[in-house]
Write a protein that holds these residues in place. Structure first.
Motif, PDB file in Angstrom:
ATOM      1  N   LEU A  93      66.546  47.553  -4.393  1.00 25.12           N
ATOM      2  CA  LEU A  93      67.702  47.580  -3.493  1.00 25.12           C
ATOM      3  C   LEU A  93      68.440  46.249  -3.516  1.00 25.12           C
ATOM      4  O   LEU A  93      69.676  46.203  -3.588  1.00 25.12           O
ATOM      5  N   SER A  94      67.685  45.151  -3.465  1.00 27.29           N
ATOM      6  CA  SER A  94      68.284  43.816  -3.459  1.00 27.29           C
ATOM      7  C   SER A  94      69.096  43.570  -4.720  1.00 27.29           C
ATOM      8  O   SER A  94      70.244  43.111  -4.672  1.00 27.29           O
ATOM      9  N   ARG A  95      68.510  43.891  -5.890  1.00 24.78           N
ATOM     10  CA  ARG A  95      69.231  43.654  -7.142  1.00 24.78           C
ATOM     11  C   ARG A  95      70.406  44.611  -7.288  1.00 24.78           C
ATOM     12  O   ARG A  95      71.436  44.262  -7.871  1.00 24.78           O
ATOM     13  N   SER A  96      70.274  45.833  -6.757  1.00 24.52           N
ATOM     14  CA  SER A  96      71.376  46.781  -6.820  1.00 24.52           C
ATOM     15  C   SER A  96      72.555  46.277  -5.994  1.00 24.52           C
ATOM     16  O   SER A  96      73.712  46.331  -6.432  1.00 24.52           O
ATOM     17  N   GLU A 100      57.921  61.365  -0.293  1.00 25.87           N
ATOM     18  CA  GLU A 100      58.327  59.977  -0.534  1.00 25.87           C
ATOM     19  C   GLU A 100      59.714  59.939  -1.171  1.00 25.87           C
ATOM     20  O   GLU A 100      59.896  60.380  -2.306  1.00 25.87           O
ATOM     21  N   PRO A 101      60.714  59.403  -0.469  1.00 26.17           N
ATOM     22  CA  PRO A 101      62.062  59.333  -1.036  1.00 26.17           C
ATOM     23  C   PRO A 101      62.213  58.130  -1.969  1.00 26.17           C
ATOM     24  O   PRO A 101      61.300  57.320  -2.113  1.00 26.17           O
ATOM     25  N   LEU A 102      63.378  58.032  -2.591  1.00 23.65           N
ATOM     26  CA  LEU A 102      63.648  56.908  -3.484  1.00 23.65           C
ATOM     27  C   LEU A 102      63.568  55.584  -2.730  1.00 23.65           C
ATOM     28  O   LEU A 102      63.039  54.597  -3.230  1.00 23.65           O
ATOM     29  N   LEU A 103      64.114  55.567  -1.520  1.00 23.50           N
ATOM     30  CA  LEU A 103      64.065  54.398  -0.655  1.00 23.50           C
ATOM     31  C   LEU A 103      63.576  54.809   0.720  1.00 23.50           C
ATOM     32  O   LEU A 103      63.927  55.883   1.204  1.00 23.50           O
ATOM     33  N   SER A 104      62.790  53.966   1.343  1.00 18.07           N
ATOM     34  CA  SER A 104      62.372  54.225   2.710  1.00 18.07           C
ATOM     35  C   SER A 104      63.495  53.831   3.661  1.00 18.07           C
ATOM     36  O   SER A 104      64.124  52.774   3.503  1.00 18.07           O
ATOM     37  N   SER A 105      63.772  54.679   4.653  1.00 13.40           N
ATOM     38  CA  SER A 105      64.809  54.348   5.633  1.00 13.40           C
ATOM     39  C   SER A 105      64.428  53.113   6.437  1.00 13.40           C
ATOM     40  O   SER A 105      65.285  52.443   7.010  1.00 13.40           O
ATOM     41  N   GLY A 106      63.122  52.781   6.445  1.00 17.91           N
ATOM     42  CA  GLY A 106      62.668  51.588   7.156  1.00 17.91           C
ATOM     43  C   GLY A 106      63.215  50.298   6.572  1.00 17.91           C
ATOM     44  O   GLY A 106      63.270  49.271   7.256  1.00 17.91           O
ATOM     45  N   LEU A 107      63.638  50.338   5.295  1.00 20.01           N
ATOM     46  CA  LEU A 107      64.215  49.151   4.680  1.00 20.01           C
ATOM     47  C   LEU A 107      65.491  48.708   5.383  1.00 20.01           C
ATOM     48  O   LEU A 107      65.865  47.540   5.339  1.00 20.01           O
ATOM     49  N   PHE A 108      66.159  49.666   6.026  1.00 23.34           N
ATOM     50  CA  PHE A 108      67.441  49.367   6.662  1.00 23.34           C
ATOM     51  C   PHE A 108      67.301  49.074   8.152  1.00 23.34           C
ATOM     52  O   PHE A 108      68.305  48.921   8.847  1.00 23.34           O
ATOM     53  N   ARG A 109      66.070  48.984   8.630  1.00 23.79           N
ATOM     54  CA  ARG A 109      65.860  48.667  10.050  1.00 23.79           C
ATOM     55  C   ARG A 109      65.476  47.202  10.259  1.00 23.79           C
ATOM     56  O   ARG A 109      65.144  46.807  11.369  1.00 23.79           O
ATOM     57  N   ASN A 110      65.521  46.425   9.191  1.00 28.22           N
ATOM     58  CA  ASN A 110      65.201  45.009   9.285  1.00 28.22           C
ATOM     59  C   ASN A 110      66.512  44.214   9.296  1.00 28.22           C
ATOM     60  O   ASN A 110      67.222  44.152   8.297  1.00 28.22           O
TER      61      ASN A 110
END
Length: 464
Positions: A404-407, A260-270
């Motif tokens: 991610l959003s707040r960052s 499990e990474p810090l962020l899922s790469s799937g977050l960037f496919r939306n």
């Protein structure tokens, strides 16, 4: 998910949850802009320069942006409410340390570092809890409207409140004010119930957290170096981009290995979320950039004191207040894409008016019409941009997307102060002021373009 009691509009539990969450967003946004009117006072008291104060402000915003993603991830392991309270405690300590700072170094430690860490811990839970507790579309829009309204007002009213406190007492009292608000939030937070249990066994990607933070820090440091050394600026920006690329490659490698990474790469496919994140980044770039540039110009170039500078910003505060409080009603009548586009058009118009009227008039109130338009525009689009992003993902990914959003939003705040501030501080003239504001207008046009490409209702939002 069934509607929770907190999601019923007007109920006592609704107010009990929203008040501390919205106040938390208010004080964090306030902290990002109130120092803009204290530039001269802090510089004289701590024997530093305008650039020194700018660096302190930017480091605060940068620490938030760099640590927001890890902060969002930690909520899954330790619980949303616990991270919220821990962040409040760290922030409060930082505020008190800043109030007693004997020099710039201690101010940076208290305000830039500790307060920045505190915000990174407490802000992701604000948005996660709002998303989880308010499940019905209208009540969630109203809840986000309240949170974003106080956030926007905190950023816009920061110069006014900070100016009043600085003029009446001292700049140090503004940090005592922050500590008192933090204490109030902690007391009110007893009513908050975490809807999901923490998972202490949840893995945390320490390597990914370090890479993402270092990459973002190098990126903004490069922008800050623009007025000192062009080659250093290029080197830092390129190095930051390479570190962020390393971070994304490590994410893909961990996913392929079943970790499990810090962020899922799937977050960037939306697609909807990606475009929404761009609009969030630009909104806060314009807001914080305008706040720093106008405040610095009024104090350094025109010689205004803290209270005079703060009063000028009442126009932006009024605009944000009016449009943010009407966010729920606007959401019922207009699509979120339409509201975001309209917001950028108003903000760009505001920058144009600022440039046109200020250059032709020595009167401070010449700033009012432009700031009012910018405030109205930002208030119209802050809530729908957040709602677009948060609503694009299920409960299981709320910790990741919230961080991610707040960052991204806080990176926008950092870039606004760094980019526009660097241009202004390099010259501290009317011409430099105009160049900084034109830069912000160009960035707002990029945000408008991203909003235009947001999918309409019913269109697919997932990238192939």
């Amino acid at each position: 998910m069934a509607e929770t009691p907190a999601s019923k509009p007007g109920s006592r539990s609704t107010r009990g949850v929203l008040v501390p969450l919205a106040l938390a967003q208010f004080i964090c946004s306030f902290a990002g802009s109130n120092m803009n009117v204290m530039i001269n006072d802090i510089s004289e008291d701590l024997d530093t320069t305008v650039q020194g104060v700018q660096i302190a402000i930017t480091i605060f915003l940068l620490v938030m942006a760099a640590l927001m993603i890890p902060g969002g991830k930690l909520t899954e392991r330790y619980g949303r409410k616990q991270c919220f309270l821990a962040g409040l405690a760290v922030y409060g300590i930082g505020a008190l340390l800043s109030a007693a700072a004997p020099g710039l170094g201690v101010l940076i430690l208290g305000n830039s570092i500790l307060e920045g860490i505190g915000v990174a811990l407490l802000i992701p839970p604000v948005y996660i809890l709002t998303t989880l507790l308010f499940t019905e579309t209208t009540s969630r829009a109203r809840a986000f409207g309240a949170v974003m309204a106080l956030g926007g007002i905190g950023a816009a009213a920061g110069p006014l409140i900070g100016g009043l406190i600085t003029s009446a007492v001292s700049w140090r009292a503004a940090f005592v004010f922050q500590a008192l608000v933090i204490a109030l939030i902690i007391m009110l937070s007893r009513r908050i119930k975490d809807p999901l249990p923490p998972d202490p066994t949840r893995p945390f990607d320490t390597g990914g957290a370090v890479l993402s933070a270092v990459g973002l820090i190098l990126l903004v440091m490069g922008i800050l170096a623009a007025d000192d050394n062009l080659w250093l600026m290029v080197a830092l920006i390129v190095l930051g981009a390479l570190v962020l690329l390393w971070f994304f490659l490590s994410v893909r490698a961990k996913e392929r290995a079943g970790k499990e990474p810090l962020l899922s790469s799937g977050l960037f496919r939306n697609r909807t979320s990606n475009l929404g994140l761009v609009t969030q980044n630009v909104q806060w770039t314009v807001l914080m950039g305008t706040s720093f540039v106008v405040a610095a110009y009024l104090q350094v170039v025109r010689g205004y004191d803290a209270i005079q500078t703060g009063v000028v910003f009442t126009a932006a505060t009024l605009g944000l207040l009016v449009s943010s409080l009407g966010a729920a009603r606007l959401a019922k009548r207009r699509a979120q894409r339409t509201l975001i586009m309209a917001g950028f058009v108003l903000a760009i118009a505001g920058v144009v008016v600022l440039l046109a009227m200020v250059s032709g008039s020595p009167n401070a109130w010449a700033f009012a019409p432009g700031l009012l338009l910018i405030g109205l525009g930002l208030g119209v689009m802050l809530t729908p941009s957040v709602n677009v992003v948060q609503s694009s993902f299920p409960e299981a990914q709320q910790g990741e997307i919230s961080g991610l959003s707040r960052s991204v939003s806080n990176l926008g705040s950092s870039l606004g102060t760094a980019v526009a501030g660097t241009i202004l501080v390099a010259g501290l003239t009317t011409r430099a002021y105009a160049a900084a504001m034109i830069t912000l207008a160009v960035l707002a046009l990029i945000g408008l373009a991203a909003a235009v490409f947001l999918p309409r209702d019913g269109e697919s939002s997932t990238l192939p």
